[in-house]
Design an enzyme around this catalytic site. Structure first.
Site, PDB file in Angstrom:
ATOM      1  N   GLU A 154       0.873  -1.159   0.000  1.00 29.56           N
ATOM      2  CA  GLU A 154       0.000   0.000   0.000  1.00 29.56           C
ATOM      3  C   GLU A 154       0.911   1.209   0.000  1.00 29.56           C
ATOM      4  OE1 GLU A 154      -3.082  -0.755   3.190  1.00 29.56           O
ATOM      5  OE2 GLU A 154      -2.789   1.391   3.322  1.00 29.56           O
TER       6      GLU A 154
ATOM      7  N   ASP B 156      -4.244  10.866   9.562  1.00 27.90           N
ATOM      8  CA  ASP B 156      -2.977  10.157   9.743  1.00 27.90           C
ATOM      9  C   ASP B 156      -2.394  10.397  11.136  1.00 27.90           C
ATOM     10  OD1 ASP B 156      -3.025   9.126   7.198  1.00 27.90           O
ATOM     11  OD2 ASP B 156      -1.949  10.818   6.323  1.00 27.90           O
TER      12      ASP B 156
END
Lengths: 414, 274
Positions: free
Chosen positions: B48, B59
């Site tokens: 990924e 994040d």
């Protein structure tokens, strides 16, 4: 004066989009991680329930009138009228004084309302972000009054600048978290608060502007529009009719919509927003999302106009922390796109000179943010004003937090 | 059938699980990142690759720092495509590449151009963290990518409603469903196995077929093993990115940094017990 009831006159779609029918551009939405979906749903459902709850609204309105003091005056400014060319040439200039609220800016109205909503919904803690600490301080005070815990996210660079409001927030018991990501300003502070919201679903996020994912732009402008609703009634009582023009400064757009929202469908009232052109639009160092040619982008859960740096969000530059934002509220960007609001700019130096002028000639210490709008408004009224017109400028904050910065400016420019 | 569908089908047939490693593409710079990803192809069935966005709202600080390192080294969407293209050409790997990013980089790059680039580079799947279920952008992406047989993954978390899970399964095309083992940020806590079991049970109420991969807080070979008992795929992200940061601080570059990181990834991947 009682607070006139809210009327929805610019409803978004149920997904929170304002759609420009001609260009098909969509402003708003809820572009968020799936982890935030339940949190936002709880806020959205709670907001719609609360504004229909007569008991909640009655209590809120009473507290806004007494604790926040939303019945601030509107007064004629002979000095500004003279500066713009005189009453015979350009009409009269009035000031709406939201700097006289508890906590000295327009922010406490939406801040207190959102915190009251949080309490109504059973949240125990608030998360918020701040740039100029106007919102931080307003939320800190509201949380103290309502018995809620608070984390304030602030860009590390902003935290250094506005020590007084930061200290006041700390005195109210707020936990202040400095954000060192990317530009260390309002934008990363807001991103950090959203991330915290994702980790703490038992806390409610309170946005300081008419930005972020749905329902925040709608909720903040609905609560904040108390200012405009009162103004509309006051101005009619004072002058006998609606203003010919209304001028507000615009970073995210909260102070603009707070005053201008009830006038969106008012014929013969021309609406202006003033952005910070920082060191000048041509230098590229500015905070003017609209005047600086911002493009459509998706950030902080919303689709709006954005200053871009490639695929990333560009850094904005302005000495006014409250205007240091590389995007703009979704409804504001939409209203601009349909030609409802005219955008003007003022530079940092013009704002500072206006600060000194207001201190020396008008007798007011205004928030530096308000000085951008005063400068641009006088210039525009001088150019386009007509006799018998009535102009209204939003003086949206006190300049006490800017005193140290302005003392330096005064010494350098003796 | 898409590459990802094939991969999970094959794995199921052979009673194996899929190991997925996440890195931010271009972290800490193009050359070192390319070396790291090349090495990782030896132990990951799916890589990924995160395309950085400087205003990401989901994040963890670990990934945010990686984003900053990548952006500061000049990384962007087109360089990510170039990097993956080069890795694929130079390694002839079977590893599937999945791009993970936010909508802003995609709409600035151009949605149609993005779909075409994914196709020409041979990207197997796409994850858009802030692609909301009803947004017009997500619809365009799903349609465009489906036509090219490229997968589209949706993320779901323990706090999402059953209705949301059903909708996410519908929008998840030719790909796996990404389950976060807890609510919060990537890498901020340890994997929650009880949540994993419950979440997979909830998904299976609505789809017996869709492959499910689990991420968030999977940091050790033991945790990989635990998760792989229940999930079809196991995703490790923050701990790998942390290793890159550690190596970068030690001033390791290119191949040395790649060896440092990939030996850790290899250990993690062995947890899956293939």
């Amino acid at each position: 004066m009682k607070i006139p009831p809210f009327k929805e006159i610019n409803r978004p779609t149920k997904d929170g989009f304002w759609i420009n029918k001609k260009t098909k551009e969509r402003y708003g939405g809820q572009y968020i991680s799936p982890l935030l979906v339940p949190n936002l749903k709880r806020v959205e459902e709670g907001f719609f329930k609360a504004i229909k709850d007569k008991k909640f609204m009655k209590e809120l309105n009473e507290e806004l009138l007494t604790f926040i003091g939303v019945n601030t005056p509107i007064h004629f400014s002979p000095e500004l009228t003279k500066l713009a060319g005189g009453e015979k040439k350009v009409g009269r200039i009035y000031l709406k004084r939201t700097d006289l609220h508890t906590n000295h800016s327009h922010k406490p109205v939406s801040a207190y309302s959102c915190c009251k909503l949080a309490k109504y919904l059973g949240f125990k803690k608030i998360l918020t972000e701040t740039g100029a600490f106007q919102n931080g301080r307003a939320v800190a005070s509201a949380c103290s009054a309502l018995g809620l815990d608070l984390d304030i996210y602030v860009g590390a660079n902003d935290a250094k600048k506005l020590a007084i409001n930061k200290d006041i927030s700390a005195l109210h018991g707020a936990n202040i978290i400095e954000v060192h990501d990317s530009t260390k300003s309002l934008l990363p502070a807001m991103a950090a608060a959203l991330r915290a919201f994702q980790s703490e679903p038992d806390s409610m996020y309170v946005v300081g502007s008419v930005a972020g994912p749905h329902p925040y732009p709608l909720m903040v402008r609905t609560f904040a529009s108390v200012i405009g609703r009162i103004t509309k009634k006051q101005f009619k009582n004072l002058v006998g009719k609606d203003p010919s023009t209304i001028f507000c400064v615009c970073g995210g757009g909260s102070n603009m919509l707070s005053l201008q929202y009830p006038y969106l469908k008012t014929k013969n009232t021309k609406l202006y927003a003033v952005e910070s052109s920082g060191k000048g639009l041509a230098t590229g160092k500015h905070g003017a999302t609209i005047a600086g040619g911002g493009k459509m982008g998706i950030l902080l859960g919303m689709q709006s106009k954005v200053l871009l740096d490639g695929e990333n969000i560009a850094e904005s530059f302005t000495e006014a922390s409250g205007l240091d934002f590389s995007s703009i509220g979704t409804e504001v960007a939409y209203l601009h796109s349909i030609g409802k609001i005219k955008f003007l700019t003022a530079t940092d130096i013009e704002a500072k000179k206006t600060f000194m002028m207001m201190a020396r000639k008008v007798g007011l210490i205004c928030a530096i943010e308000a000085c951008y709008v005063i400068h641009a408004a006088i210039k525009e009224i001088r150019r386009t004003g007509k006799p018998k017109q009535n102009h209204l400028i939003h003086l949206c904050g006190s300049g006490e937090p800017n005193v140290a910065q302005m003392m330096e400016f005064m010494k350098k420019n003796k | 059938m898409s590459k990802l569908n094939n991969l999970f089908k094959e794995a199921k047939k052979n009673k194996k699980k899929v190991f997925i490693g996440f890195v931010t593409s271009g972290d800490p710079n193009y050359a070192s990142s390319k070396a790291i990803i090349k090495e990782m192809t030896k132990s990951c069935q799916i890589i990924e690759a995160g395309v950085s966005f400087n205003t990401s709202t989901s994040d963890s600080p670990i990934i945010m720092e990686a984003n900053d390192r990548a952006i500061n080294s000049g990384m962007n969407m087109s360089k990510t495509f170039k990097l993956i293209k080069e890795v694929k050409r130079e390694t002839k790997t079977d590893t599937c590449f999945v791009l993970m990013t936010y909508l802003n980089p995609v709409i600035v790059y151009g949605i149609k151009k993005f779909i075409n680039s994914c196709n020409s580079v041979g990207i197997a799947g796409v994850i858009i963290v802030d692609g909301s279920l009803n947004s017009p952008e997500e619809k365009i992406l799903i349609n465009g990518l489906s036509k090219k047989n490229i997968g589209y993954t949706k993320i779901i978390s323990p706090t999402n409603s059953d209705k949301f899970i059903q909708q996410s399964i519908r929008n998840c095309k030719n790909s796996f469903l990404y389950i976060t083992s807890y609510y919060g940020l990537t890498g901020s806590k340890n994997v929650n196995i009880e949540n994993v079991k419950k979440m997979i049970k909830r998904v299976r109420k609505y789809s017996k077929e869709i492959p499910v991969s689990v991420g968030f807080g999977v940091k050790t070979p033991t945790q990989v093993k635990q998760v792989s008992r229940y999930a079809d795929g196991v995703i490790c992200g923050s701990s790998i990115v942390n290793k890159i940061a550690e190596g970068h601080k030690k001033r390791l570059k290119s191949k040395k940094l790649a060896t440092f990181v990939s030996s850790y990834v290899k250990k993690l991947s062995k947890g899956i017990g293939r």
